[in-house]
Each structure stands twice: as C-alpha cells, then as structure tokens.
Design a protein around this motif. Sequence first.
Motif, short mmCIF file in Angstrom:
data_model
loop_
_atom_site.label_atom_id
_atom_site.label_comp_id
_atom_site.label_asym_id
_atom_site.label_seq_id
_atom_site.Cartn_x
_atom_site.Cartn_y
_atom_site.Cartn_z
N ASN A 163 0.84 -1.20 0.00
CA ASN A 163 0.00 0.00 0.00
C ASN A 163 0.88 1.25 0.00
OD1 ASN A 163 0.31 1.18 2.85
ND2 ASN A 163 -0.07 -0.99 3.25
N ILE A 164 0.23 2.37 -0.28
CA ILE A 164 0.92 3.67 -0.28
C ILE A 164 0.31 4.59 0.77
CG2 ILE A 164 1.73 3.50 -2.67
CD1 ILE A 164 -0.64 5.38 -3.42
N GLN B 63 -0.93 1.80 16.41
CA GLN B 63 -0.19 0.59 16.09
C GLN B 63 -0.81 -0.14 14.90
OE1 GLN B 63 -1.12 1.57 19.14
NE2 GLN B 63 0.71 1.56 20.43
N THR B 64 -2.11 -0.09 14.78
CA THR B 64 -2.78 -0.69 13.62
C THR B 64 -2.37 0.02 12.34
OG1 THR B 64 -4.67 -1.44 14.94
CG2 THR B 64 -5.02 -1.19 12.56
N ILE B 65 -2.36 1.34 12.36
CA ILE B 65 -1.94 2.11 11.19
C ILE B 65 -0.49 1.78 10.85
CG2 ILE B 65 -1.54 4.43 10.25
CD1 ILE B 65 -4.54 3.65 10.52
N ASN B 66 0.36 1.70 11.86
CA ASN B 66 1.76 1.36 11.64
C ASN B 66 1.90 -0.02 11.01
OD1 ASN B 66 4.43 0.01 12.81
ND2 ASN B 66 4.75 2.22 12.58
N ALA B 67 1.15 -0.99 11.51
CA ALA B 67 1.22 -2.35 10.96
C ALA B 67 0.73 -2.39 9.51
CB ALA B 67 0.40 -3.30 11.83
N ILE B 68 -0.31 -1.64 9.20
CA ILE B 68 -0.80 -1.59 7.82
C ILE B 68 0.24 -0.95 6.91
CG2 ILE B 68 -2.57 -0.62 6.28
CD1 ILE B 68 -4.52 -0.80 8.70
N GLU B 69 0.79 0.17 7.34
CA GLU B 69 1.80 0.86 6.53
C GLU B 69 3.02 -0.01 6.26
OE1 GLU B 69 0.99 5.56 7.67
OE2 GLU B 69 2.84 4.60 8.37
N LEU C 104 -4.66 2.96 -3.54
CA LEU C 104 -4.10 2.92 -2.20
C LEU C 104 -3.48 1.56 -1.88
CD1 LEU C 104 -3.83 4.81 0.22
CD2 LEU C 104 -5.99 3.91 1.08
N PHE C 105 -4.11 0.50 -2.38
CA PHE C 105 -3.63 -0.86 -2.14
C PHE C 105 -3.22 -1.50 -3.45
CE2 PHE C 105 -6.36 0.14 1.40
CZ PHE C 105 -5.61 -0.29 2.48
#
Length: 65
Positions: A3-4, A28-34, A59-60
């Motif tokens: 993702n970007i 932490q969820t945002i960090n893990a997705i990024e 985005l993905f």
Amino acid sequence: MENIIKEKRKLLNMSQEQLAVVCNVSRQTINAIENNKYDPSLELAFLLSITLQTRLEELFIYKGK
C-alpha cells in the motif's frame, strides 16, 4: 498486498495518530498496515481510502501470490 498509505498520509500532513483517530483504530494498527504486516478489513480499507482522498485500487496494490 502492498500500500501507499504512508505516502498519502504524509502528503496530507497527517500523523499516524491522527489517521488512527479518524479511522477509530490504534496508531499501532496504522503502523502495521503501513509496514505491510496487517491487511485491513474491507470496511477499514474503504475508510482509509476516503480519509486519504485516494481511490481504493490506488491505495492498495495487489501483487498476487
């Protein structure tokens, strides 16, 4: 799936914490997705897309198996 999100978030001058609050998830969820360690639910993916003003398919990036 890649993702970007980080790039789009930074273009909008948003912190991970700010994006997390809007999406009702933890930083932490945002960090893990990024970092491509967690794939968001479809609902969260759409919310990220709307918040980051980017089409979901931009985005993905699906690389296949």
